[in-house]
Design an enzyme around this catalytic site. Structure first.
Site, PDB file in Angstrom:
ATOM      1  N   GLY A 363       6.739 -14.885 -16.089  1.00  0.00           N
ATOM      2  CA  GLY A 363       5.396 -15.407 -15.817  1.00  0.00           C
ATOM      3  C   GLY A 363       5.366 -16.179 -14.521  1.00  0.00           C
ATOM      4  N   PRO A 364       4.173 -16.613 -14.102  1.00  0.00           N
ATOM      5  CA  PRO A 364       4.047 -17.327 -12.825  1.00  0.00           C
ATOM      6  C   PRO A 364       4.736 -18.687 -12.855  1.00  0.00           C
ATOM      7  CG  PRO A 364       1.934 -17.253 -13.979  1.00  0.00           C
ATOM      8  CD  PRO A 364       2.876 -16.400 -14.756  1.00  0.00           C
ATOM      9  N   PRO A 365       4.969 -19.298 -11.672  1.00  0.00           N
ATOM     10  CA  PRO A 365       5.673 -20.586 -11.628  1.00  0.00           C
ATOM     11  C   PRO A 365       4.866 -21.707 -12.294  1.00  0.00           C
ATOM     12  CG  PRO A 365       5.533 -19.579  -9.439  1.00  0.00           C
ATOM     13  CD  PRO A 365       4.629 -18.808 -10.335  1.00  0.00           C
ATOM     14  N   GLY A 366       5.596 -22.674 -12.865  1.00  0.00           N
ATOM     15  CA  GLY A 366       4.955 -23.896 -13.355  1.00  0.00           C
ATOM     16  C   GLY A 366       4.346 -23.811 -14.732  1.00  0.00           C
ATOM     17  N   GLY A 368       6.218 -23.488 -17.603  1.00  0.00           N
ATOM     18  CA  GLY A 368       7.119 -24.056 -18.608  1.00  0.00           C
ATOM     19  C   GLY A 368       8.171 -23.117 -19.148  1.00  0.00           C
ATOM     20  N   LYS A 369       8.593 -22.113 -18.370  1.00  0.00           N
ATOM     21  CA  LYS A 369       9.610 -21.165 -18.856  1.00  0.00           C
ATOM     22  C   LYS A 369      10.943 -21.879 -19.122  1.00  0.00           C
ATOM     23  CE  LYS A 369       9.184 -18.475 -15.224  1.00  0.00           C
ATOM     24  NZ  LYS A 369       8.077 -19.125 -14.522  1.00  0.00           N
ATOM     25  N   THR A 370      11.357 -22.717 -18.169  1.00  0.00           N
ATOM     26  CA  THR A 370      12.646 -23.407 -18.301  1.00  0.00           C
ATOM     27  C   THR A 370      12.613 -24.394 -19.459  1.00  0.00           C
ATOM     28  OG1 THR A 370      12.907 -23.197 -15.910  1.00  0.00           O
ATOM     29  CG2 THR A 370      14.369 -24.725 -17.022  1.00  0.00           C
ATOM     30  N   SER A 686     -11.161  -2.671 -11.878  1.00  0.00           N
ATOM     31  CA  SER A 686     -12.044  -3.299 -12.864  1.00  0.00           C
ATOM     32  C   SER A 686     -13.380  -3.760 -12.285  1.00  0.00           C
ATOM     33  CB  SER A 686     -11.332  -4.468 -13.540  1.00  0.00           C
ATOM     34  OG  SER A 686     -11.000  -5.459 -12.600  1.00  0.00           O
ATOM     35  N   LYS A 729     -10.253 -13.767 -17.517  1.00  0.00           N
ATOM     36  CA  LYS A 729     -11.576 -13.447 -16.965  1.00  0.00           C
ATOM     37  C   LYS A 729     -12.691 -14.132 -17.765  1.00  0.00           C
ATOM     38  CE  LYS A 729     -10.299  -8.933 -14.989  1.00  0.00           C
ATOM     39  NZ  LYS A 729     -10.455  -7.484 -15.090  1.00  0.00           N
TER      40      LYS A 729
END
Length: 780
Positions: A363-366, A368-370, A686, A729
């Protein structure tokens, strides 16, 4: 008896030739030699000489270190040579093969800054003077004797050369053969070149060879003495070893350290082969002097191996309630991700021996993956170790270096196991998509064994050399961009996509996690600083634009610092920050709200788009003008969006009569389609329904409702196809105050993922074709 030497014939008396100043080399007439050229003037002389006949004047410098020699730095006698071959080597070096033609005097040196030239005058190689043949014969015998001694120092000297010299009866040929094949000092060779009388030449050659032989004999003597000294040192080493064994027998403690290692190895829970390997290393240590370099290498190796947690496992009772509570406490939202992680933990609870479950949090940075990986370790009751892979480009970083290298160390995997102190920790491989590969190897290939449960039960680190069982460890990886992970590596992992946070989630994360955390870090109490809900919403909407919450946390930290400063200066005791206060504290708004159509208009439709930082409202504008049927598409649109505009035009042409549109509008009308925020690149299918609706409105003059937003891909026959990113969206539509959202009917199941607050505020219209879209969006 006397002989006369004939001089060289058919050579010009004086001419101007390109010149190379030689460093430590002397050329002779008839001599074939090669040398390297690197100075620009010398290279230019060779190149120009090749173009103008191939003759070159070679003259030696007095001192080899002078880079830009003048006439005074050169000897007055040189050799005119013919270039036979030139080879250009890398690093701007040229190898030149020449053959000496005749001896010449340097009359005048000409330096034009780019190349050296010289006016030269031919001089005889040998004088015409008669010489005593008996004296010459005596000198020849002396030279042959001394050359035989000289050759004895060079075992690889060809026997044919020695044989031809020993049988030579011509003083001239003997002089040339010996001079050309002896490694004499360049000053001595210059003297031999300048001398013209054959008797004098032979005398000087004899003196030079005698001196060289004496130096070689002395050098040989020094080498012999050095060898004897080394033999003596080996003898001393042997005696010292005997002394050490005697000391051991007497009970002296010099070998105790090595035996300590042996005892520790015997206590390890290891297979017999690995124990045998380690015991051999410890045994070597007992036979080495304690201060030797090899002993230090072995000690370092054994210390590293013994520090590993062989057979040490963390035992913890897994509880689903405890695991769920930990995940809920540490993270807000991420419902699907938590559900998958709880399934992962449940399987581990029922079958602790399970292998092969490697999760990749993408997923994108920031977002909470870590920290999710940390929470999983806490929930499982396992030790946690993090390995950052961002920018790793050396395979040895993963597998370690051979212990024989200076400064060798184990790889990051073994180091993480050592740090964790357990053979079954949870290891996080952070930023696995940032692995690089170069000439030192491909670290992603080294990771294949680590993350493969069928191989990692016997992982071999280059430094440790004995297999270590990694199969009991739990591996979790993180990545921003899954497409950057090599396919074989990705195949070993199960990818869990972490979506970007919606505004609603960011609000709860800020209120429940970020504000308390920052208050604690800045030494503030909850009673001293309160941040109102409207201020948090203002921060999210107008001061940050991101997928995660890092910028939001920095903004909250900034508010805490400013409050702490005022409290420390006794200006205030407590404060509540509201939305209207942010302008004075953080400056003007950094981001404006999404562009949207605020009133019912012709040719303007609110579209919905997905970006890496969440959903956005993207109005599409269409303008119709008299013209010649040109279609202009602007707004930094990609190829897919441009194709959508062409489909829209074709479809509107097909239904023109139904909506009372001139069927020939494509001939006499110019159409301009624009997506605002022109500097931001946009692409994807889209926006198809949005473009078609805007085009139909502009051509028919029917207004479009401003409280409606839409998304969907279209076909040439007007069918509406499903799209992605519905959750983000719809959140963008909710933030913009949109009351009705048109989505493809096939996206109906995706509404489960949409926040409840959004579903409560918005009416969803499900469109199977463009007629459904027009009925819901156009004002009749």
């Amino acid at each position: 008896m006397e002989q006369t030497i004939k001089s060289d014939k058919n050579i010009e008396e004086a001419n101007i030739l390109y010149t190379v100043a030689m460093r430590g080399l002397v050329a002779f007439p008839k001599m074939v030699m090669h040398f390297d050229v690197s100075r620009s003037k010398s290279m230019a002389a060779v190149e120009r000489s090749l173009k103008e006949g191939g003759k070159l004047f070679l003259v030696t410098q007095h001192e080899a270190y002078i880079d830009n020699p003048k006439a005074s730095d050169l000897y007055k006698v040189g050799v005119v040579a013919e270039i036979k071959q030139v080879l250009k080597l890398p690093d701007n070096v040229m190898k030149v093969l020449v053959e000496g033609i005749y001896k010449a005097n340097l009359v005048r040196l000409i330096d034009d800054g780019e190349v050296l030239k010289a006016e030269v005058k031919h001089t005889p190689t040998y004088s015409r003077a008669k010489f005593d043949e008996v004296e010459a014969e005596a000198l020849m015998r002396s030279i042959k004797d001394v050359f035989e001694r000289y050759a004895s120092f060079f075992p690889k000297m060809p026997k044919e050369l020695l044989s031809s010299i020993m049988t030579q009866d011509s003083p001239l040929k003997l002089f040339e053969t010996v001079t050309f094949n002896c490694n004499l000092n360049y000053r001595d060779k210059q003297t031999l070149l300048e001398e013209t009388n054959i008797i004098n030449k032979l005398s000087v050659l004899f003196a030079c060879l005698t001196s060289e032989v004496e130096i070689l004999e002395l050098e040989n003597l020094i080498n012999e003495q050095t060898k004897n000294s080394i033999d003596k040192g080996q003898k001393e080493f042997y005696l010292r070893e005997q002394l050490r064994v005697i000391q051991e027998q007497l009970g002296e403690d010099e070998g105790e350290e090595a035996f300590g290692y042996i005892n520790d190895i015997m206590d390890l829970k290891l297979d017999e082969k690995s124990k045998e390997k380690l015991l051999k290393e410890a045994d070597k240590l007992t036979k080495l002097p304690p201060a030797s370099q090899e002993a230090f290498v072995i000690k370092n190796y054994l210390d590293t191996v013994l520090d590993l947690p062989w057979g040490k496992y963390t035992k913890a009772k897994l509880s689903m309630d405890k695991a769920e509570a930990v995940l809920e406490k540490d993270h807000y939202g991420l419902k699907k991700v938590k559900e998958r992680i709880l399934e992962f933990l449940a399987v581990h609870m029922l079958n602790p021996e399970i292998k092969g479950q490697i999760i990749c949090l993408a997923g994108p940075p920031g977002i909470g993956k870590t920290s999710i990986a940390k929470s999983i370790a806490k929930a499982m009751g396992r030790k946690y170790a993090r390995v950052s892979l961002g920018g790793v480009r050396d395979e040895a970083d993963i597998r370690g270096h051979r212990k024989t290298y200076v400064g060798a160390m184990p790889g990051r995997v073994i180091t993480a196991i050592t740090q964790a102190g357990s053979a079954n920790p949870l290891i996080l491989f952070d930023e696995i998509d940032k692995l690089c590969s170069d000439i030192k190897g491909d670290p992603s290939s080294a990771m294949l064994e680590v993350l493969d449960s069928e191989q990692n039960y016997a992982f071999r680190d280059h430094f440790i050399e004995v297999p270590f069982d990694l199969s009991k460890a739990v591996f979790i990886t993180t990545a921003n961009n899954v497409s950057a992970i090599p396919a074989p590596l990705l195949d070993r992992m199960e990818v869990i996509e972490l979506p970007s946070y919606t505004a609603e989630e960011k609000f709860h994360i800020a209120k429940e996690h970020l504000v308390p955390k920052q208050l604690k870090e800045h030494g503030l109490k909850a009673s001293q600083l309160k941040i109102a809900d409207d201020a948090i919403n203002e921060l999210i909407q107008y001061y940050t634009k991101e997928a995660g919450v890092r910028s939001l946390e920095r903004c909250i930290a900034s508010l805490c610092r400013k409050t702490a400063k005022k409290i420390a200066a006794d200006e205030i005791k407590r404060t509540t920050i509201k939305a209207k206060d942010l302008n004075g504290l953080l400056g003007i708004r950094k981001y404006t709200g999404d562009l949207s159509s605020k009133k019912d208009q012709v040719g303007v439709v609110n579209g919905l788009a997905w970006t890496s930082v969440g959903g956005v409202l993207m109005p599409i504008e269409v303008l119709i003008m008299k013209g010649t049927g040109k279609i202009e598409v602007t707004g930094s649109l990609g190829d897919v969006m441009k194709e959508s505009s062409k489909i829209a035009v074709s479809f509107v042409r097909s239904i023109a009569e139904k909506y009372k549109i001139d069927p020939d509008f494509y001939k006499d009308k110019d159409i301009h389609i624009h997506a605002p925020e022109g500097a931001v690149p946009k692409d994807g299918p889209s926006a198809g329904v949005t473009m078609t609706t805007a085009l139909l409105s502009a051509l028919s003059g029917i207004k479009v409702r401003s409280d409606v937003a839409m998304t969907g891909e279209i076909t040439l026959h007007g069918k509406v196809l499903p799209i992605g990113g519905l959750r983000e969206k719809t959140m963008a539509a909710y933030k913009a105050g949109i009351k009705r959202v048109i989505i493809p009917v096939e996206n109906k199941p995706d509404l489960e993922e949409v926040d409840q607050v959004v579903k409560d505020a918005i009416e969803f219209v499900f469109a199977s074709d463009l007629k459904d879209v027009f009925d819901a969006a156009l004002i009749k």
